[in-house]
Each structure stands twice: as structure tokens, then as C-alpha cells.
Design an enzyme around this catalytic site. Sequence first.
Site, PDB file in Angstrom:
ATOM      1  N   HIS A  92       0.803  -1.190  -0.046  1.00 56.23           N
ATOM      2  CA  HIS A  92      -0.155  -0.059   0.087  1.00 56.23           C
ATOM      3  C   HIS A  92       0.949   1.292   0.089  1.00 56.23           C
ATOM      4  CE1 HIS A  92      -3.175  -2.656   0.969  1.00 56.23           C
ATOM      5  NE2 HIS A  92      -2.525  -3.128   1.787  1.00 56.23           N
ATOM      6  N   SER A 114      16.903  19.461 -17.219  1.00 59.00           N
ATOM      7  CA  SER A 114      15.651  20.450 -17.651  1.00 59.00           C
ATOM      8  C   SER A 114      16.395  21.501 -18.337  1.00 59.00           C
ATOM      9  CB  SER A 114      15.128  21.031 -16.248  1.00 59.00           C
ATOM     10  OG  SER A 114      14.264  22.275 -16.544  1.00 59.00           O
ATOM     11  N   LYS A 150      18.354  19.931 -12.428  1.00 59.38           N
ATOM     12  CA  LYS A 150      17.595  18.740 -12.352  1.00 59.38           C
ATOM     13  C   LYS A 150      18.473  17.456 -13.041  1.00 59.38           C
ATOM     14  CE  LYS A 150      13.869  18.343 -11.552  1.00 59.38           C
ATOM     15  NZ  LYS A 150      12.848  18.467 -12.419  1.00 59.38           N
ATOM     16  N   GLU A 201      10.501   7.097 -16.836  1.00 57.94           N
ATOM     17  CA  GLU A 201       9.198   7.452 -17.434  1.00 57.94           C
ATOM     18  C   GLU A 201       8.631   7.247 -18.488  1.00 57.94           C
ATOM     19  OE1 GLU A 201       9.586  11.777 -16.299  1.00 57.94           O
ATOM     20  OE2 GLU A 201      10.350  11.301 -14.325  1.00 57.94           O
TER      21      GLU A 201
END
Length: 414
Positions: free
Chosen positions: A161, A282, A288, A295
Site C-alpha cells: 500500500h 531540464s 535537475k 518515465e
Amino acid sequence: VGLGGEMAMWGGRFSARPTELVAKMGESVSYDRRLYAHDVMGSCAHARMLAKQGIIPAADADAIVAGLEEIKAEIDAGKFEFDEALEDIHMNIEARLTQRIGDAGARLHSARSRNDQIATDARLYLRDEIGALLAAVRGVQRVLVTLAADHTDTILPGFTHLQHAQPIVLGHYLLAYTEMLHRDAGRLADCRARFNALPLGSGALAGSTLPIDREFVREQLGFREVCRNSMDATADRDYMIELLAALAITMMHMSRMSEDLIFWMSQEAGWIELGDAFCTGSSLMPQKKNPDMCELTRGKTGRVYGALIALLSVMKNLPLCYNRDMQEDKQQLFDAVDTVKLVLAVYAPMLESVVVHKDRMLAAASDPSLMATDLAEWLVQHGVPFRSAHHRVGALVAYARSHGKQLSELSLEQ
């Protein structure tokens, strides 16, 4: 041949050529050209069989095979000019063959339809592609097993969970995905075994009156058996659907792994770092370092799911036998195969690049409440029924938290 020239190869029945837009809608050579090597392979075996059975002269069969090999070499070298007016890879190759060797080339299509021809080409192609997919799956498994051997004592919290549940070791986690990929490989191999049957000789739907030898062609092309029913052989695409389902499950597993790696690399966890070669930055924020390959894997999973649903939708209400709708089977199939091969090819070296921050993993797993299950089982070993032990330890956790203490700070009496 084609628009502005002679009629199409099937044009004897017609008094007008297709319009330019109709031809554009009907063509598939812009994408089925990738089947050219397998189309040539099937045609060579077919030509040899026709000569063996006395259906065409042996000299013509020799000329056909030589011509087809020359055409394959042209395509290999990027010198072949594909013509969308000829619709598909089959007619492009056959037209070029007839142009090269004359009437002998026109004999090749004896006892054959494009319906059984494409079914054969697709199975030959997918046999090879599944071999490549299996090798790619095994490549990721090898990296996972190697990493697992390096992390048999790297402790981190396991989750249920998305909450800390029990301590685990990283090697155990990595081997979980090794098992999933093992089943993925099994599904791919099972799919290949099921469709490894020769459709050629089925004709459009009802075979041929010519005295063909399907067993000869089967041996030439390395199929395990011949398709037993000509209507089934030409009209179903369940083997493509089964492959897409197997690929969708594989991508589901890769997507789940990606989700974990993304979280593990976040500042909130900071448990791992992926190699710079597998991340991007980025355009605005210089600091970043984004796990974009993970992804993109999540995103591409939806793309493979879409391919499965698309082909199921194409096939769901088609009457037997072949219908032109089935031309729409290939684009999503090719795309899904390419997508999964790419993801697996990226993942193996990306996993090799992982740097594990063992101290941060251990700190996250050091909450004594993660040992609550072990404490309940300790009570079971001392004769307490598990349900009672579960309740008592749950109450103890609540007691400790209400008093601002960890389980490890309580006395044995408490």
C-alpha cells in the site's frame, strides 16, 4: 503497373483504376516492407515446391529464386524503389521479379494467394522477432541476477500500500522481477510454439486444386507442422493478439519496476542514482537530473496496451474468412515489437549503471515498527494463537506511539 500505367495485378475484372486517394488508403508497403526478407524466403520455398511438383518448369523456378535473391540484395542495399501503387510488399517484389525475368516471374503466384502469403510472412517474421525479444529479456534478467548477488545484505523497507511493511534485502527485490521476466519469456516462447505452423498452401481460403506439397515447403521454412484448416490459417490473427498480450504483460512488469526506480531516485528517498547516460536535465532548472527512461517506459506501456486493444477491436466481428480490415494488423504489431525491444535494450545497461546508497536504504528500514510481524510470530512460537498475537502486537504499537516510544524502547514486560 500502378497509377497512370497498366491495371493492377488483380485488375482483370475492373474497367477503371483506383483513384489516387483510394490507392493511398489501400497501400501497406509503406510499413509492411519490413517483411521483405521473409517474403523472399517464403517465395523461394514456394517456387522450389512448384518445380518439384511439375507445376512450373525447373528452369523457371531457378530463374525465380535467383531473381528473388537479387531483389533482396537490392532492398538490403537500399536501392529498391518501392511503389505504393502496387499496394504491398508482395506485389512490389513480384512486379520487380517479372520485370527482371519475364513470364517466369508470373508463374510464381501459382497455388498461392496473398492471404496465405501474408500469414506465412508474418509468422516467419515473428519467429525471428520473438527470438530477439527472448534474448533481450534474458539480458535484463542477467543484470538483475548479477545485481542481486551484490546486494544480499543491502537492507531496505519493503512496501505494501506504498507504506513501509517489513524489512527486505535488495537482492530479494531484484529477483522478484527476475521471476516475472522468466514468466514473460515463457509466454513469448509458448506463443511462438503455438503459431509455428505453415499457412502456405491454404490459398485465399479453400486451398488449391494444383498438386502442391505443403510438407516440402514446411521443411524448407522450418515450421513444426502445417496448418490443418485453410480457413483458420488465413482468417485468424490470434497469434498476433497472443504476442501483443505477452508484450503488454512484459511492459506492465517493466513499468512497475520503473515506478519504483523513479521513487527510489527522488530526493524523498535518495536510495539510488542512475547513470548520467540514462537521465536528462531540464531546459530551465540546471540542477535537475530526471529518470526519463523510467518515465518513458511507463508511458510506452500504454502504447503497447493500445496495440493489443486495437487489434482485438479489428478482429472482434469479422466474418470468416479474410477481410481487408486485417491489413490493419501490422502497424500496431510492428510498433509494439519495436517498443518492447527498445525498452529492454535500454534497461539492461541502465540497471548496470545503478549506484545504491546502502546507508539511506538501511536508515529507512530501521524503524522498529517494521519488526511488528516478527514480534507477532515470536508470540506464536510461544503458544499464542496468531489472531491473538496480531491483536496484542497491534495494541502494543498503538501504546508505544501514544507514549512517544519505539517498540525497541519498550521492556519485555510491557
